[in-house]
Write a protein that holds these residues in place. Structure first.
Motif, PDB file in Angstrom:
ATOM      1  N   SER A 296       0.860  -1.189   0.000  1.00  0.00           N
ATOM      2  CA  SER A 296       0.000   0.000   0.000  1.00  0.00           C
ATOM      3  C   SER A 296       0.894   1.235   0.000  1.00  0.00           C
ATOM      4  O   SER A 296       2.091   1.141   0.289  1.00  0.00           O
ATOM      5  CB  SER A 296      -0.907   0.015   1.240  1.00  0.00           C
ATOM      6  N   PRO A 297       0.322   2.412  -0.309  1.00  0.00           N
ATOM      7  CA  PRO A 297       1.123   3.643  -0.201  1.00  0.00           C
ATOM      8  C   PRO A 297       1.444   3.927   1.256  1.00  0.00           C
ATOM      9  O   PRO A 297       0.834   3.343   2.162  1.00  0.00           O
ATOM     10  CB  PRO A 297       0.198   4.707  -0.806  1.00  0.00           C
ATOM     11  N   ASP A 298       2.399   4.839   1.495  1.00  0.00           N
ATOM     12  CA  ASP A 298       2.847   5.103   2.868  1.00  0.00           C
ATOM     13  C   ASP A 298       2.083   6.240   3.539  1.00  0.00           C
ATOM     14  O   ASP A 298       2.528   6.763   4.546  1.00  0.00           O
ATOM     15  CB  ASP A 298       4.356   5.395   2.877  1.00  0.00           C
ATOM     16  N   HIS A 299       0.931   6.616   2.979  1.00  0.00           N
ATOM     17  CA  HIS A 299       0.165   7.731   3.557  1.00  0.00           C
ATOM     18  C   HIS A 299      -1.257   7.292   3.899  1.00  0.00           C
ATOM     19  O   HIS A 299      -1.666   6.172   3.582  1.00  0.00           O
ATOM     20  CB  HIS A 299       0.134   8.921   2.588  1.00  0.00           C
ATOM     21  N   GLY A 300      -2.007   8.209   4.509  1.00  0.00           N
ATOM     22  CA  GLY A 300      -3.368   7.901   4.928  1.00  0.00           C
ATOM     23  C   GLY A 300      -4.435   8.365   3.948  1.00  0.00           C
ATOM     24  O   GLY A 300      -4.166   8.569   2.758  1.00  0.00           O
ATOM     25  N   THR A 301      -5.641   8.562   4.474  1.00  0.00           N
ATOM     26  CA  THR A 301      -6.819   8.864   3.641  1.00  0.00           C
ATOM     27  C   THR A 301      -6.798  10.260   3.038  1.00  0.00           C
ATOM     28  O   THR A 301      -7.524  10.521   2.070  1.00  0.00           O
ATOM     29  CB  THR A 301      -8.108   8.714   4.464  1.00  0.00           C
ATOM     30  N   GLY A 302      -6.001  11.164   3.587  1.00  0.00           N
ATOM     31  CA  GLY A 302      -5.879  12.514   3.013  1.00  0.00           C
ATOM     32  C   GLY A 302      -7.204  13.266   2.959  1.00  0.00           C
ATOM     33  O   GLY A 302      -7.499  13.935   1.958  1.00  0.00           O
ATOM     34  N   PHE A 303      -7.988  13.177   4.030  1.00  0.00           N
ATOM     35  CA  PHE A 303      -9.289  13.853   4.031  1.00  0.00           C
ATOM     36  C   PHE A 303      -9.171  15.356   3.729  1.00  0.00           C
ATOM     37  O   PHE A 303     -10.053  15.951   3.115  1.00  0.00           O
ATOM     38  CB  PHE A 303      -9.981  13.673   5.390  1.00  0.00           C
ATOM     39  N   ASP A 304      -8.060  15.955   4.163  1.00  0.00           N
ATOM     40  CA  ASP A 304      -7.906  17.411   3.992  1.00  0.00           C
ATOM     41  C   ASP A 304      -7.803  17.837   2.522  1.00  0.00           C
ATOM     42  O   ASP A 304      -8.089  18.995   2.191  1.00  0.00           O
ATOM     43  CB  ASP A 304      -6.679  17.921   4.764  1.00  0.00           C
ATOM     44  N   ILE A 305      -7.427  16.906   1.638  1.00  0.00           N
ATOM     45  CA  ILE A 305      -7.313  17.279   0.214  1.00  0.00           C
ATOM     46  C   ILE A 305      -8.247  16.457  -0.681  1.00  0.00           C
ATOM     47  O   ILE A 305      -8.189  16.570  -1.905  1.00  0.00           O
ATOM     48  CB  ILE A 305      -5.856  17.135  -0.294  1.00  0.00           C
ATOM     49  N   ALA A 306      -9.089  15.652  -0.068  1.00  0.00           N
ATOM     50  CA  ALA A 306      -9.981  14.781  -0.847  1.00  0.00           C
ATOM     51  C   ALA A 306     -10.903  15.592  -1.754  1.00  0.00           C
ATOM     52  O   ALA A 306     -11.489  16.589  -1.332  1.00  0.00           O
ATOM     53  CB  ALA A 306     -10.819  13.906   0.078  1.00  0.00           C
ATOM     54  N   GLY A 307     -10.993  15.188  -3.005  1.00  0.00           N
ATOM     55  CA  GLY A 307     -11.871  15.847  -3.975  1.00  0.00           C
ATOM     56  C   GLY A 307     -11.305  17.116  -4.577  1.00  0.00           C
ATOM     57  O   GLY A 307     -11.945  17.751  -5.416  1.00  0.00           O
ATOM     58  N   LYS A 308     -10.077  17.503  -4.198  1.00  0.00           N
ATOM     59  CA  LYS A 308      -9.478  18.758  -4.673  1.00  0.00           C
ATOM     60  C   LYS A 308      -8.461  18.556  -5.791  1.00  0.00           C
ATOM     61  O   LYS A 308      -7.799  19.495  -6.212  1.00  0.00           O
ATOM     62  CB  LYS A 308      -8.827  19.500  -3.496  1.00  0.00           C
ATOM     63  N   ASN A 309      -8.314  17.333  -6.225  1.00  0.00           N
ATOM     64  CA  ASN A 309      -7.375  17.001  -7.302  1.00  0.00           C
ATOM     65  C   ASN A 309      -5.928  17.337  -6.933  1.00  0.00           C
ATOM     66  O   ASN A 309      -5.123  17.706  -7.791  1.00  0.00           O
ATOM     67  CB  ASN A 309      -7.763  17.713  -8.602  1.00  0.00           C
ATOM     68  N   LYS A 310      -5.600  17.199  -5.656  1.00  0.00           N
ATOM     69  CA  LYS A 310      -4.250  17.536  -5.179  1.00  0.00           C
ATOM     70  C   LYS A 310      -3.443  16.304  -4.764  1.00  0.00           C
ATOM     71  O   LYS A 310      -2.257  16.424  -4.456  1.00  0.00           O
ATOM     72  CB  LYS A 310      -4.341  18.479  -3.973  1.00  0.00           C
ATOM     73  N   ALA A 311      -4.071  15.137  -4.735  1.00  0.00           N
ATOM     74  CA  ALA A 311      -3.384  13.934  -4.236  1.00  0.00           C
ATOM     75  C   ALA A 311      -2.288  13.494  -5.200  1.00  0.00           C
ATOM     76  O   ALA A 311      -2.496  13.434  -6.409  1.00  0.00           O
ATOM     77  CB  ALA A 311      -4.390  12.817  -4.027  1.00  0.00           C
TER      78      ALA A 311
END
Length: 349
Positions: A296-311
């Motif tokens: 798996s990737p080494d990061h989490g769910t990234g809720f703070d950038i979800a849906g912003k096309n920044k991941a």
């Protein structure tokens, strides 16, 4: 289903309100990725379509109802559920956890049945996924309960591989959990994994100490001298190149990790904090010790950038390429082992 020679990668899509689907779609936007493997996402058409619309990603998805319908050269989507789901991007919700588990459960079932060759997991939220059916601290513990073998979480990059003697447990319980048996078990798993999964014939492993300065001869704790050091000496006497304990601060500060094929940390943050400081965004989480390959990737769910096309999908891509290489290495290792056993049998006769 035409198996061909393509490795079939089962992908669980993670929390529906996080960045999991985004990094998956971005990874396979480059159609050349389909030359390396055949991806099978476990989720639902409506979930993928929703994210595609929000993110303005136009990847073509091939929906299937059974694994026999998998098509090589396409991004396959196994429909696990059909009902409408409420999306709240960037929020931790019970629905996000529920469908993350449904995706994971279906992917693992396919892994057990052998209809996918390996597993790649997008991030889950460890709190909202909890239920009567999922009572685990994370992916690693769940997979150990479903697959064969004893697990070891390894975070890896181009420059280091760090495993954990203890995993997702409170810091207050770490010292009690560290026993000679546990140290021997985790060293054995890492040693075998380095041989089987990374083609390192004689691995060199460093083990970190538990206390600051490895206890300073008992002044700051006795575990290093009474438990860790004698256990490592015993392992060394068996012929394995295992060294330590090393004080963690100096070990990473002086880049001593570069001298070893693998490192074992005593607890979660002792290993993962320096690893992520040095490799975040390009690291891979690999579950060693089990009979199936999972990354798996080494990061989490990234809720703070979800849906912003920044991941950033780089860690997910690294996880994909790592899983493919490990899978191939295991096949090669088994062949070599089989040939060695045959040769030994001929000698005896």
């Amino acid at each position: 289903m035409d198996k061909s020679n393509k490795i079939i990668v089962g992908i669980s899509i993670g929390d529906l309100n996080g960045i999991g689907i985004e990094i998956i779609l971005k990874t396979f936007e480059d159609k050349r990725m389909l030359d390396f493997c055949t991806p099978v996402l476990f989720g639902a058409n409506k979930a993928i379509s929703y994210h595609k619309k929000v993110l303005k990603i136009n990847s073509s998805i091939h929906g299937i109802q059974s694994m026999e319908a998998v098509v090589h050269g396409k991004i396959n989507l196994m429909n696990v559920w059909k009902e409408e789901v409420k999306f709240e991007l960037g929020k931790s919700t019970p629905e996000g956890g529920n469908y993350a588990f449904q995706s994971l459960q279906a992917a693992v079932k396919s892994l057990q049945e052998g209809t996918v060759d390996l597993l790649l997991t997008a991030p889950i939220n460890k709190e909202n996924i909890q239920s009567e059916d999922f009572t685990f601290a994370g992916h690693t513990e769940y997979l150990e309960s479903e697959l064969e073998g004893k697990s070891l979480m390894i975070l890896m990059s181009d420059t280091m591989k760090i495993g954990l003697i203890t995993g997702h447990i409170p810091v207050s319980e770490v010292a009690k959990a560290i026993t000679p048996e546990l140290i021997r078990e985790k060293v054995s798993i890492m040693y075998h994994s380095l041989q089987q999964d990374f083609n390192i014939s004689k691995p060199k492993i460093a083990v970190l100490g538990l206390n600051p300065h490895c206890g300073d001869k008992g002044v700051i704790g006795k575990e290093d001298d009474e438990i860790i050091r004698p256990t490592l000496k015993e392992i060394q006497e068996s012929g394995q190149l295992v060294y330590g304990p090393y004080a963690a601060d100096g070990f990473f500060g002086s880049k001593t990790y570069e001298q070893f094929d693998g490192v074992l940390a005593m607890y979660h943050d002792q290993g993962l904090a320096p690893f992520k400081a040095l490799s975040f965004g390009n690291g891979v989480n690999f579950t060693a010790g089990l009979n199936k390959v999972r990354t798996s990737p080494d990061h989490g769910t990234g809720f703070d950038i979800a849906g912003k096309n920044k991941a950033n999908p780089e860690s997910f891509k690294e996880a994909l390429f790592s899983s493919l290489q490990i899978y191939k290495n295991r096949i090669e290792y088994q062949k070599l082992r089989k040939n060695a056993l045959k040769a030994e049998s001929v000698k005896k006769n």
